[in-house]
Write a protein that holds these residues in place. Structure first.
Motif, PDB file in Angstrom:
ATOM      1  N   THR A   1       0.841  -1.205   0.000  1.00 18.33           N
ATOM      2  CA  THR A   1       0.000   0.000   0.000  1.00 18.33           C
ATOM      3  C   THR A   1       0.872   1.249   0.000  1.00 18.33           C
ATOM      4  O   THR A   1       0.611   2.212  -0.721  1.00 18.33           O
ATOM      5  CB  THR A   1      -0.920  -0.014   1.231  1.00 18.33           C
ATOM      6  OG1 THR A   1      -1.768  -1.160   1.139  1.00 18.33           O
ATOM      7  CG2 THR A   1      -1.775   1.239   1.297  1.00 18.33           C
TER       8      THR A   1
ATOM      9  N   GLU B   1      -6.983   0.605  -1.438  1.00 14.31           N
ATOM     10  CA  GLU B   1      -7.308  -0.472  -0.506  1.00 14.31           C
ATOM     11  C   GLU B   1      -8.590  -0.067   0.214  1.00 14.31           C
ATOM     12  O   GLU B   1      -8.731   1.069   0.645  1.00 14.31           O
ATOM     13  CB  GLU B   1      -6.157  -0.613   0.498  1.00 14.31           C
ATOM     14  CG  GLU B   1      -6.209  -1.832   1.364  1.00 14.31           C
ATOM     15  CD  GLU B   1      -4.927  -2.000   2.186  1.00 14.31           C
ATOM     16  OE1 GLU B   1      -4.237  -0.999   2.436  1.00 14.31           O
ATOM     17  OE2 GLU B   1      -4.630  -3.135   2.573  1.00 14.31           O
TER      18      GLU B   1
ATOM     19  N   ASP C   1      -5.076  -1.747  -5.336  1.00 12.06           N
ATOM     20  CA  ASP C   1      -4.556  -2.224  -4.060  1.00 12.06           C
ATOM     21  C   ASP C   1      -5.475  -3.303  -3.505  1.00 12.06           C
ATOM     22  O   ASP C   1      -6.533  -3.009  -2.955  1.00 12.06           O
ATOM     23  CB  ASP C   1      -4.436  -1.039  -3.083  1.00 12.06           C
ATOM     24  CG  ASP C   1      -3.567  -1.385  -1.877  1.00 12.06           C
ATOM     25  OD1 ASP C   1      -3.293  -2.586  -1.677  1.00 12.06           O
ATOM     26  OD2 ASP C   1      -3.179  -0.461  -1.154  1.00 12.06           O
ATOM     27  N   GLU C   2      -5.056  -4.531  -3.663  1.00 14.00           N
ATOM     28  CA  GLU C   2      -5.800  -5.701  -3.163  1.00 14.00           C
ATOM     29  C   GLU C   2      -7.296  -5.657  -3.463  1.00 14.00           C
ATOM     30  O   GLU C   2      -8.126  -5.657  -2.552  1.00 14.00           O
ATOM     31  CB  GLU C   2      -5.591  -5.865  -1.652  1.00 14.00           C
ATOM     32  CG  GLU C   2      -4.124  -6.120  -1.300  1.00 14.00           C
ATOM     33  CD  GLU C   2      -3.949  -6.764   0.060  1.00 14.00           C
ATOM     34  OE1 GLU C   2      -4.674  -7.736   0.344  1.00 14.00           O
ATOM     35  OE2 GLU C   2      -3.100  -6.295   0.835  1.00 14.00           O
TER      36      GLU C   2
END
Ligand SMILES: Nc1ncnc2c1ncn2[C@@H]1O[C@H](COP(=O)(O)OP(=O)(O)OP(=O)(O)O)[C@@H](O)[C@H]1O
Ligand SMILES: [Mg+2]
Lengths: 242, 295
Positions: free
Chosen positions: A50, A91, A168-169
Motif C-alpha cells: 500500500t 485499498e 490495491d488488493e
C-alpha cells in the motif's frame, strides 16, 4: 527502427522510498510497468504494498524519482495524475459511500470536464463491463455488496480513461468467485492495452494474469521475475521470509 | 404567565432569527464537510456582511441590491483570504486539527480588532428592506423583514441543494467531504475545493448578516454570539445537508425566543444549551444524523 532511444516505460520508479516517522516502510526500490503490461506486486501483510502505491500516487511523501512515459512526475500533486492517465483503486475501495453508483461513476469522469458525449461513452463502456452497475445506478454505494462495491471502484477508475490502473488488493474480503470475476475483467482490459499495476497478497489469481511479478517483503523487492516462473518453480514463502 | 399572543409573537420572531442561525449553520457545515475544520470565524462573516452593507447603503447610498451584492462578494473574498493566509499554510504543513480550529478563533479576534480600528465600535443598523411594516394579524405583528429572511433563506437552501447535487463542482465538493483521498485520485483539486468552501460559507454568513441587521444592529462584537448559535444549530441539524442545518437553526431560534418570553432574556443561552444537550442525549448524531457518519 528509427531512434536508438528505448521506449520509455509507462511508469518507472527509481530509488523510491518512504517512511512513517522513523519506520522505513519502503526501502529504495526500482519498479517499472511497460506500456500495456500487466504487473503484479506480491507481498505479505505489512510488506509495504500500500505504501508503494500511495507513494506513486503522491498521497504520501517519499524520496526517489517517478517517471510516467519518460516524464518526471515526482513533483506533481495527486490531483494532477488522473488527467495524465494514472488512476488508483484504493485499498478498501475508497468509494463515496453516501452517493449513488451513478454519482460515483460521474465523479470518476471529473477530469474529462464537461464533455458530455465522451462521458456518455465511458458510461456505456463501464456498464458493458459491469452490467450490475447499470441495474444499480441509483443505489447508494455503501448499501451494495462487497463485490458490487469493488466493481464500482474499478468502474469509477475506468471512467477517468486511465492508461495505468493501479489496484490495491481488489480481491480483499471477496468470495473467490467474485474476486475471480473482477480479476478476469482486469485481464480483459489489459488485453485491450491498459497498463495494470496490481497489488495482491494471494498469489494464484494475480499470477495467472501478470506478465511480470515483483515480490515485496519488509519494504524491499526480494525478486523480480516473469510470472510463469513463479507458477512452476518458486515457493513464495521463500521470498517472504528472507 | 405570558399571554398566548406574546407566545405566538415570540415564535414568529424565533423563526426569523432561527433562519439566520440556519444560514450560519450551513456555512459551518460547508467548511466542515470539505475539510473537517470547524471555522469559528464564521460569525465574523455575519458581522462583516452587516458592516459592509451599512457602509454601502447608508454612507455611500448605493441601492440595496448593489450594496448587498458588493458586500457578499467582499466577504467571500475575505473568506478566501483567510483560507490562503491562515488555513492553507497550516493545512499543508499538516498541523493538527485543533491548532487549525484555534487559528480560526484567532482570525475572529483579529478581524474584530481591525473593524474597531476602521469602522469604530459603535453599533449600526439600517432600515428594513421594505418600509411600512409591520404586518398586523390580530395582535401579532410580523416585520416585513421576516419575509425577506424567509424568502432569501429558502432561495439560498434551494440554490445550494441544486449546486451540491446537480453541478460538477458541487458534486466534487461533496466527494471531498466523503473521501478526500479518493477525490484527489480522481483529479479533484482538494485544496481548491477547500478555498471554494471558505468563499461559499463566508458568502452565506454575509447574507445572514445583511438580512438580520435591520431587525437589530451590527457591531464588531456580534460575530461571537452568532457564531456560537450557528454552531449549535449545525450540531442540532447533524452537520449534514443544508435543509437539516436550516431546520436546526429554526428549532434553536424558536426555543430561544420562547425562553425569553417565558423565563426572561437572561435565560436565553441557558435554554439554548439545554436544548442542545437534550438533543444530543437522544440523537448523538444530531436530529438528522449526519455527524460522524462520514468516512
Ligand atoms: N500511517 C502509518 N503510520 C505508521 N506506520 C505505518 C502506517 N501505514 C503503514 N505503516 C507501516 O508500514 C509498513 C507497510 O505498510 P503497508 O500498509 O504498506 O503494507 P501492505 O503491504 O499494504 O500490507 P497489507 O497487505 O496488510 O495491506 C507496515 O509495517 C505498517 O505497519
Ligand atoms: Mg495494504
Amino acid at each position: 527502427m528509427a531512434g536508438s532511444e528505448p521506449m520509455p516505460a509507462l511508469i518507472e520508479v527509481d530509488g523510491l522510498s518512504a517512511s512513517y516517522g522513523r519506520v522505513a516502510a519502503l526501502k529504495p526500490m526500482h519498479l517499472r510497468v511497460e506500456d500495456g503490461e500487466f504487473v503484479t506486486v506480491l507481498g505479505p501483510n505489512g510488506a509495504g504494498k500500500t505504501t508503494l502505491l500511495r507513494a506513486i500516487s503522491r498521497l504520501i511523501a517519499s524520496r526517489g524519482r517517478i517517471r510516467f512515459k519518460g516524464r518526471d512526475i515526482t513533483a506533481l500533486p495527486t490531483h494532477h495524475l488522473a488527467k495524465l492517465g494514472i488512476v488508483m483503486v484504493q485499498e478498501g475501495r475508497g468509494l463515496f459511500g453516501e452517493m449513488t453508483v451513478y454519482e460515483n461513476l460521474l465523479l470518476g469522469a471529473y477530469g474529462l470536464g464537461h464533455d458530455g458525449e465522451k462521458i456518455e461513452r465511458r458510461f456505456e463502456q463501464v456498464f458493458q463491463l459491469f452490467p450490475k452497475l447499470r441495474e444499480r445506478a441509483s443505489q447508494v454505494a455503501a448499501s451494495m455488496s462487497g463485490g458490487e462495491q469493488q466493481m464500482l471502484a474499478v468502474g469509477r477508475a475506468l471512467m477517468a480513461e486511465p492508461k495505468l490502473l493501479m489496484l490495491d488488493e481488489p480481491s480483499l474480503g471477496l468470495a473467490p468467485k467474485v474476486a475471480e470475476g473482477i480479476l478476469d475483467t482486469l485481464g480483459e482490459l489489459n488485453r485491450k492495452g491498459l497498463g495494470i499495476l496490481l497489488v495482491e497478497q494471494k498469489a494464484p489469481l494475480a499470477l495467472k494474469l501478470a506478465r511480470r511479478v515483483y515480490v515485496l517483503s519488509s519494504g524491499s523487492v526480494r525478486a523480480e521475475l516473469p510470472a510463469h516462473e513463479i507458477k512452476s518453480h518458486y515457493d513464495l514463502a521463500r521470498f517472504y521470509f528472507h | 404567565m405570558p399571554s398566548s399572543v406574546e407566545l405566538i409573537q415570540s415564535l414568529v420572531n424565533g423563526v426569523g432569527i432561527g433562519l439566520v442561525y440556519g444560514l450560519i449553520a450551513i456555512g459551518f457545515c460547508v467548511i466542515y464537510n470539505a475539510s473537517g475544520i470547524v471555522n469559528f470565524a464564521q460569525g465574523v462573516f455575519v458581522m462583516l456582511g452587516g458592516m459592509f452593507a451599512y457602509s454601502f447603503l447608508v454612507q455611500i447610498k448605493l441601492p440595496l441590491a448593489v450594496a448587498a451584492a458588493i458586500s457578499i462578494a467582499l466577504v467571500a473574498a475575505i473568506g478566501v483570504l483567510v483560507q490562503i493566509l491562515v488555513i492553507r499554510p497550516m493545512w499543508q504543513r499538516k498541523a493538527p486539527m485543533f491548532a487549525i480550529i484555534l487559528a480560526t478563533l484567532a482570525v475572529q479576534l483579529l478581524i474584530e480588532q481591525i473593524i474597531i480600528l476602521t469602522f469604530g465600535d459603535q453599533p449600526r443598523t439600517y432600515p428594513e428592506f421594505t418600509g411600512g411594516g409591520p404586518l398586523k394579524i390580530g395582535d401579532i405583528a410580523i416585520d416585513y423583514q421576516l419575509f425577506w429572511i424567509l424568502s432569501c433563506g429558502a432561495l439560498m437552501v434551494g440554490l445550494l441543494t441544486l449546486f451540491f447535487n446537480k453541478t460538477r463542482i458541487g458534486r466534487a465538493l461533496r466527494a471531498c467531504s466523503q473521501n478526500r483521498e479518493a477525490a484527489a485520485l480522481l483529479g479533484i483539486p482538494v485544496g481548491g475545493m477547500l478555498m471554494l468552501s471558505f468563499a461559499l460559507s463566508a458568502a452565506l454568513g454575509a447574507v445572514a448578516g445583511i438580512l438580520i441587521t435591520p431587525t437589530q444592529y451590527t457591531s464588531y462584537s456580534v460575530g461571537g454570539p452568532f457564531g456560537v448559535n450557528g454552531f449549535i444549530a449545525a450540531i442540532i441539524g447533524g452537520f449534514g445537508s443544508a435543509p437539516a442545518a436550516l431546520a436546526g437553526g429554526i428549532l434553536l431560534g424558536v426555543v430561544q425566543s420562547a425562553a425569553i418570553v417565558l423565563f426572561g432574556a437572561g435565560y436565553k443561552n441557558v435554554i439554548a444549551l439545554t436544548v442542545l444537550l437534550i438533543v444530543l442525549l437522544f440523537f448523538p448524531r444530531g436530529l438528522f444524523g449526519g455527524l460522524a457518519k462520514r468516512a
